[in-house]
Design a protein around this motif. Structure first.
Motif, short mmCIF file in Angstrom:
data_model
loop_
_atom_site.label_atom_id
_atom_site.label_comp_id
_atom_site.label_asym_id
_atom_site.label_seq_id
_atom_site.Cartn_x
_atom_site.Cartn_y
_atom_site.Cartn_z
N ALA A 65 0.87 -1.12 0.00
CA ALA A 65 -0.01 -0.17 -0.14
C ALA A 65 0.87 1.16 -0.05
O ALA A 65 2.30 1.22 0.18
N ILE A 66 0.23 2.37 -0.15
CA ILE A 66 0.92 3.55 -0.05
C ILE A 66 1.84 3.87 1.17
O ILE A 66 2.79 4.42 1.18
N SER A 67 1.05 3.47 2.27
CA SER A 67 1.71 3.49 3.54
C SER A 67 2.94 2.90 3.50
O SER A 67 4.13 3.49 4.16
N LYS A 68 3.34 1.77 2.88
CA LYS A 68 4.54 1.03 2.86
C LYS A 68 5.49 2.00 2.33
O LYS A 68 6.88 1.89 2.68
N LEU A 69 5.23 2.58 0.95
CA LEU A 69 6.19 3.47 0.47
C LEU A 69 6.69 4.63 1.28
O LEU A 69 7.67 5.01 1.56
N SER A 70 5.83 5.07 2.22
CA SER A 70 6.10 6.05 3.05
C SER A 70 7.01 5.59 4.44
O SER A 70 8.02 6.17 4.78
N ARG A 71 6.55 4.24 4.73
CA ARG A 71 7.27 4.09 5.90
C ARG A 71 8.60 3.54 5.56
O ARG A 71 9.74 3.74 6.27
N VAL A 72 9.06 2.96 4.50
CA VAL A 72 10.31 2.58 3.94
C VAL A 72 11.36 3.78 4.04
O VAL A 72 12.43 3.90 4.59
N SER A 73 10.84 4.93 3.17
CA SER A 73 11.73 5.80 3.03
C SER A 73 11.82 6.71 4.35
O SER A 73 12.93 7.03 4.60
N ILE A 74 10.82 6.80 5.14
CA ILE A 74 10.77 7.75 6.29
C ILE A 74 11.75 6.93 7.35
O ILE A 74 12.55 7.54 8.15
N SER A 75 11.51 5.51 7.38
CA SER A 75 12.38 4.95 8.50
C SER A 75 13.56 4.85 8.11
O SER A 75 14.68 4.60 9.06
N SER A 76 13.99 5.07 7.07
CA SER A 76 15.50 5.09 6.55
C SER A 76 16.20 6.42 6.32
O SER A 76 17.20 6.62 5.98
N GLY A 77 15.28 7.50 6.90
CA GLY A 77 15.82 8.99 6.96
C GLY A 77 15.23 9.90 6.13
O GLY A 77 15.81 11.23 6.26
N ALA A 78 14.24 9.55 5.45
CA ALA A 78 13.77 10.84 4.43
C ALA A 78 13.04 11.79 5.41
O ALA A 78 12.37 11.35 6.50
N ASP A 79 12.86 13.08 5.01
CA ASP A 79 12.21 14.24 5.64
C ASP A 79 10.60 13.70 5.77
O ASP A 79 10.00 13.19 4.94
N THR A 80 10.23 13.82 7.29
CA THR A 80 8.75 13.88 7.43
C THR A 80 7.90 14.95 7.13
O THR A 80 6.62 14.88 6.93
N LYS A 81 8.29 15.92 6.58
CA LYS A 81 7.73 17.26 6.17
C LYS A 81 6.65 17.58 7.31
O LYS A 81 5.63 18.03 6.74
N GLY A 82 6.98 17.49 8.29
CA GLY A 82 6.15 17.97 9.61
C GLY A 82 4.93 17.11 9.82
O GLY A 82 4.18 17.63 10.66
N SER A 162 10.74 -17.73 8.52
CA SER A 162 10.88 -16.34 8.58
C SER A 162 12.40 -16.03 8.41
O SER A 162 13.31 -16.34 9.29
N PHE A 163 12.63 -15.05 7.69
CA PHE A 163 14.04 -14.53 7.71
C PHE A 163 14.38 -13.31 8.77
O PHE A 163 15.43 -13.43 9.44
N TYR A 164 13.38 -12.31 8.81
CA TYR A 164 13.36 -11.68 10.13
C TYR A 164 12.63 -12.21 11.11
O TYR A 164 11.70 -12.65 11.06
N GLU A 165 13.34 -11.74 12.38
CA GLU A 165 12.84 -12.11 13.76
C GLU A 165 11.30 -11.29 14.02
O GLU A 165 10.38 -12.03 14.36
N THR A 166 11.38 -9.98 13.60
CA THR A 166 10.02 -9.36 13.41
C THR A 166 9.34 -9.58 12.30
O THR A 166 9.70 -9.64 11.19
N SER A 167 8.05 -10.11 12.58
CA SER A 167 6.81 -10.45 11.48
C SER A 167 5.70 -9.78 12.00
O SER A 167 5.37 -9.90 13.08
N ILE A 168 5.31 -8.90 11.11
CA ILE A 168 4.01 -8.37 11.35
C ILE A 168 2.68 -8.97 10.65
O ILE A 168 2.78 -8.97 9.46
N LEU A 169 1.83 -9.27 11.58
CA LEU A 169 0.58 -9.84 11.02
C LEU A 169 -0.28 -9.00 10.30
O LEU A 169 -1.07 -9.38 9.21
N TRP A 170 -0.54 -7.75 10.96
CA TRP A 170 -1.15 -6.86 10.08
C TRP A 170 -0.94 -5.37 10.76
O TRP A 170 -0.49 -5.49 11.99
N SER A 171 -1.30 -4.61 9.84
CA SER A 171 -0.79 -3.22 10.63
C SER A 171 -1.67 -1.94 9.93
O SER A 171 -2.30 -2.27 8.77
N GLN A 172 -1.53 -0.85 10.44
CA GLN A 172 -2.32 0.44 9.76
C GLN A 172 -1.16 1.53 10.17
O GLN A 172 -0.66 1.55 11.16
N THR A 173 -1.17 2.58 9.39
CA THR A 173 -0.22 3.78 9.38
C THR A 173 -1.03 4.75 9.58
O THR A 173 -1.93 5.23 8.77
#
Length: 193
Positions: A65-82, A162-173
């Motif tokens: 979803a669109i929220s995935k695009l935001s989370r990947v970039s922002i969690s890696s340091g992109a500007d949150t623009k307020g 699972s490759f990652y220890e963290t596994s998310i069953l469902w989420s909402q941003t």
């Protein structure tokens, strides 16, 4: 997308689970199905025999979803623009016998969120899953997508690796202005008393 993962497992493997209680203790009981729920009579168990051997695997994500695009970039340091990006949902609970996920509510710019993954940011492949057909004529190589979760048959049982220890069953941003009140897990989890 919240419930599609469980439905897909039932459709592909014709398996599921129901919760039972004995002496006040809840536990899961495996179930099988030959048809999906509802009036259509649609068959369940796409991967239960060799009729679909030409289908090697199903690749699935409930986080496309669109929220995935935001989370990947922002969690890696992109500007949150307020803006503040908060992710709520359920982690997979790896405790043997666990019946529910572990609720979470995290700011995606926080260290706590970033350290959920070894890259120190949310990877694109987090929440991607490959469901392998045990009867595939040409099995899907796990090495093709090494950082995803793989479901496959092992010793007559469908297992999850699972490759990652963290596994998310469902989420909402949730996206808010930085000036808005910070939301917490208590805003989403009902008080059990």
């Amino acid at each position: 997308m919240v419930w599609s993962r469980e439905a897909l497992i039932g459709y592909l493997y014709g398996q599921g689970a129901k919760t039972r209680e004995n002496d006040g203790r809840k536990f899961a009981v495996p179930t099988t199905a030959t048809h999906l729920l509802g009036g259509t009579g649609f068959p369940a168990g796409l991967f239960t025999d060799s009729r679909n051997e030409e289908l090697s695997a199903i690749i699935f994500t409930n986080a496309c979803a669109i929220s995935k695009l935001s989370r990947v970039s922002i969690s890696s340091g992109a500007d949150t623009k307020g803006l503040r990006y908060t992710r709520i949902g359920n982690f997979f609970d790896r405790t043997p016998g666990a019946l529910k996920g572990i609720p979470f509510c995290l700011d995606i710019t926080s260290e706590e969120y970033k350290t959920l993954w070894p890259q120190h940011y949310e990877p694109w492949c987090a929440e991607m899953e490959v469901f392998h057909n045990p009867f595939a004529r040409y099995p899907f190589p796990k090495a093709l997508l090494p950082e995803v979760t793989h479901w496959f048959e092992l010793g007559g049982e469908i297992v999850c690796e699972s490759f990652y220890e963290t596994s998310i069953l469902w989420s909402q941003t949730i996206i808010q202005k930085q000036s808005d009140r910070i939301i917490t897990l208590d805003d989403f989890v009902a008080d059990p008393t």
